[in-house]
Write a protein that holds these residues in place. Sequence first.
Motif, mmCIF file in Angstrom:
data_model
loop_
_atom_site.group_PDB
_atom_site.id
_atom_site.type_symbol
_atom_site.label_atom_id
_atom_site.label_comp_id
_atom_site.label_asym_id
_atom_site.label_seq_id
_atom_site.Cartn_x
_atom_site.Cartn_y
_atom_site.Cartn_z
ATOM 1 N N ARG A 1 0.819 -1.221 0.000
ATOM 2 C CA ARG A 1 0.000 0.000 0.000
ATOM 3 C C ARG A 1 0.849 1.266 0.000
ATOM 4 O O ARG A 1 0.523 2.246 -0.661
ATOM 5 C CB ARG A 1 -0.949 -0.035 1.200
ATOM 6 N N TYR A 2 1.961 1.246 0.723
ATOM 7 C CA TYR A 2 2.814 2.438 0.783
ATOM 8 C C TYR A 2 3.455 2.726 -0.575
ATOM 9 O O TYR A 2 3.802 3.879 -0.869
ATOM 10 C CB TYR A 2 3.890 2.250 1.855
ATOM 11 N N SER A 3 3.581 1.698 -1.418
ATOM 12 C CA SER A 3 4.179 1.934 -2.741
ATOM 13 C C SER A 3 3.286 2.780 -3.634
ATOM 14 O O SER A 3 3.739 3.309 -4.654
ATOM 15 C CB SER A 3 4.506 0.598 -3.430
ATOM 16 N N LEU A 4 2.013 2.931 -3.257
ATOM 17 C CA LEU A 4 1.131 3.850 -3.971
ATOM 18 C C LEU A 4 1.438 5.305 -3.616
ATOM 19 O O LEU A 4 1.206 6.213 -4.413
ATOM 20 C CB LEU A 4 -0.330 3.551 -3.633
ATOM 21 N N GLU A 5 1.950 5.501 -2.412
ATOM 22 C CA GLU A 5 2.193 6.856 -1.912
ATOM 23 C C GLU A 5 3.609 7.348 -2.178
ATOM 24 O O GLU A 5 3.812 8.530 -2.446
ATOM 25 C CB GLU A 5 1.942 6.897 -0.395
ATOM 26 N N ALA A 6 4.574 6.460 -2.084
ATOM 27 C CA ALA A 6 5.979 6.883 -2.177
ATOM 28 C C ALA A 6 6.772 5.929 -3.065
ATOM 29 O O ALA A 6 7.699 5.270 -2.613
ATOM 30 C CB ALA A 6 6.591 6.952 -0.781
ATOM 31 N N PRO A 7 6.435 5.829 -4.347
ATOM 32 C CA PRO A 7 7.108 4.851 -5.216
ATOM 33 C C PRO A 7 8.609 5.071 -5.354
ATOM 34 O O PRO A 7 9.362 4.108 -5.508
ATOM 35 C CB PRO A 7 6.387 5.013 -6.555
ATOM 36 N N GLU A 8 9.050 6.331 -5.288
ATOM 37 C CA GLU A 8 10.483 6.579 -5.483
ATOM 38 C C GLU A 8 11.328 5.921 -4.400
ATOM 39 O O GLU A 8 12.453 5.477 -4.661
ATOM 40 C CB GLU A 8 10.764 8.081 -5.525
ATOM 41 N N LYS B 1 5.743 -18.580 -14.541
ATOM 42 C CA LYS B 1 6.098 -17.291 -15.117
ATOM 43 C C LYS B 1 5.503 -16.195 -14.239
ATOM 44 O O LYS B 1 4.330 -16.260 -13.874
ATOM 45 C CB LYS B 1 5.555 -17.181 -16.541
ATOM 46 N N ALA B 2 6.302 -15.230 -13.871
ATOM 47 C CA ALA B 2 5.849 -14.163 -12.967
ATOM 48 C C ALA B 2 6.205 -12.811 -13.565
ATOM 49 O O ALA B 2 7.166 -12.159 -13.144
ATOM 50 C CB ALA B 2 6.490 -14.330 -11.590
ATOM 51 N N ASP B 3 5.426 -12.389 -14.538
ATOM 52 C CA ASP B 3 5.706 -11.137 -15.250
ATOM 53 C C ASP B 3 4.572 -10.131 -15.155
ATOM 54 O O ASP B 3 4.583 -9.119 -15.851
ATOM 55 C CB ASP B 3 5.972 -11.423 -16.733
ATOM 56 N N LEU B 4 3.569 -10.409 -14.303
ATOM 57 C CA LEU B 4 2.393 -9.544 -14.262
ATOM 58 C C LEU B 4 2.207 -8.955 -12.864
ATOM 59 O O LEU B 4 1.169 -9.135 -12.223
ATOM 60 C CB LEU B 4 1.139 -10.332 -14.682
ATOM 61 N N GLN B 5 3.211 -8.234 -12.379
ATOM 62 C CA GLN B 5 3.102 -7.615 -11.064
ATOM 63 C C GLN B 5 2.000 -6.548 -11.073
ATOM 64 O O GLN B 5 1.869 -5.796 -12.044
ATOM 65 C CB GLN B 5 4.429 -6.970 -10.642
ATOM 66 N N VAL B 6 1.232 -6.489 -9.987
ATOM 67 C CA VAL B 6 0.145 -5.517 -9.896
ATOM 68 C C VAL B 6 0.425 -4.428 -8.869
ATOM 69 O O VAL B 6 -0.373 -3.505 -8.703
ATOM 70 C CB VAL B 6 -1.199 -6.214 -9.587
ATOM 71 N N SER B 7 1.541 -4.533 -8.156
ATOM 72 C CA SER B 7 1.962 -3.464 -7.243
ATOM 73 C C SER B 7 3.360 -3.013 -7.640
ATOM 74 O O SER B 7 4.152 -3.800 -8.168
ATOM 75 C CB SER B 7 1.978 -3.941 -5.785
ATOM 76 N N PHE B 8 3.666 -1.745 -7.380
ATOM 77 C CA PHE B 8 5.013 -1.262 -7.697
ATOM 78 C C PHE B 8 6.039 -1.900 -6.773
ATOM 79 O O PHE B 8 7.177 -2.148 -7.170
ATOM 80 C CB PHE B 8 5.065 0.264 -7.585
ATOM 81 N N TYR B 9 5.637 -2.192 -5.552
ATOM 82 C CA TYR B 9 6.513 -2.935 -4.633
ATOM 83 C C TYR B 9 6.929 -4.255 -5.269
ATOM 84 O O TYR B 9 8.123 -4.591 -5.336
ATOM 85 C CB TYR B 9 5.776 -3.172 -3.319
#
Length: 343
Positions: A97-104, A151-159
């Motif tokens: 969830r925090y990766s939505l707020e502070a991706p950098e 195969k794991a190429d479809l990440q749905v979170s930036f984390y």
Amino acid sequence: MERSGVNGKIFITGTAGFIGFHLATLLLDEGLEVVGYDGMTDYYDPQLKRRRHQNLLQNARFSAVEAMLEDRQAFDAAVDSFVPDVIVHLAGQAGVRYSLEAPESYVQSNVIGSFHVLEAARRHAVRHLLIASTSSVYGANGAMPFRETDKADLQVSFYGATKKAVEAMAHSYAHLWDIPTTMFRFFTVYGPWGRPDMALFKFVDAILAGRPIDVYNEGMLSRDFTYVGDLARAVRLLIDVPPVRPLSANDIKDGDSLSPVAPYRVVNIGAGQPVPLLDFVKAVENAVRKRAQHNLLPMQSGDVVNTWAECSLLAKLTGYQPQTSLDQGVAKFVTWYRGYYAR
């Protein structure tokens, strides 16, 4: 598989963190020498992190360096002065969830920080490099249970995306520099000294205070909950099983994620049993002996509905399977929480 016992020096990033603290404690109890490296960020209460380090520092075989992974000069100085035999890289920016707020912050810590770890492992030609990944890399993969060979190429979170990037970076270093590398994918770790941003901590804190708990997707979720003591034991055993570059793809056994071109392997660490979220809530209620009020919420962006680890590779490599039941693990957390916060 043939195992080689560790009798050298272990460098761990993230020893003030939840998992790093437990792994360092286990290694120190075995008489090993450990240097811990941690940045003490304020993502959650730094005092909790300092208390973990204070506990570890009671052991003369442990020393700590407080600096950020992104600080190349500080990190290199810490590793170069210790000259480790094994590096276990657990530090990083956690949380879907925090990766939505502070991706950098995820790029800086997880990608750039991990690059510094890879360079250190190359420079010192370590016997084994072990790096934490996450079940979040499976993302939108709908096949259950999750297998390391999927195969794991479809990440749905930036984390999850930054962790998958680290897996790819580590594979290239293993191939180019012949660094035995194990990536372990964690599945919803919980237990004493846990993080305040995790569901168990939030649930116990809210229930004891008489506040409602936030239940996402109206409770229609399941997670493969992994007790932290079991996870630390699994990582400890994996330290003794460095991957070996195969002579050909024909040498890789079915179900093994060993790379055909590098001494590199991915290993799931989970309980191997998905638990419905509302059953998890019941376990918490039983442990605190108080009913929870539910604040039903929609699905959180970047999250997934279910996780489930296929853990036969871990068992084949180490002979180990997680031992702690959900009720036992939750009760241990509640005992710690009440003691730590005098509640």
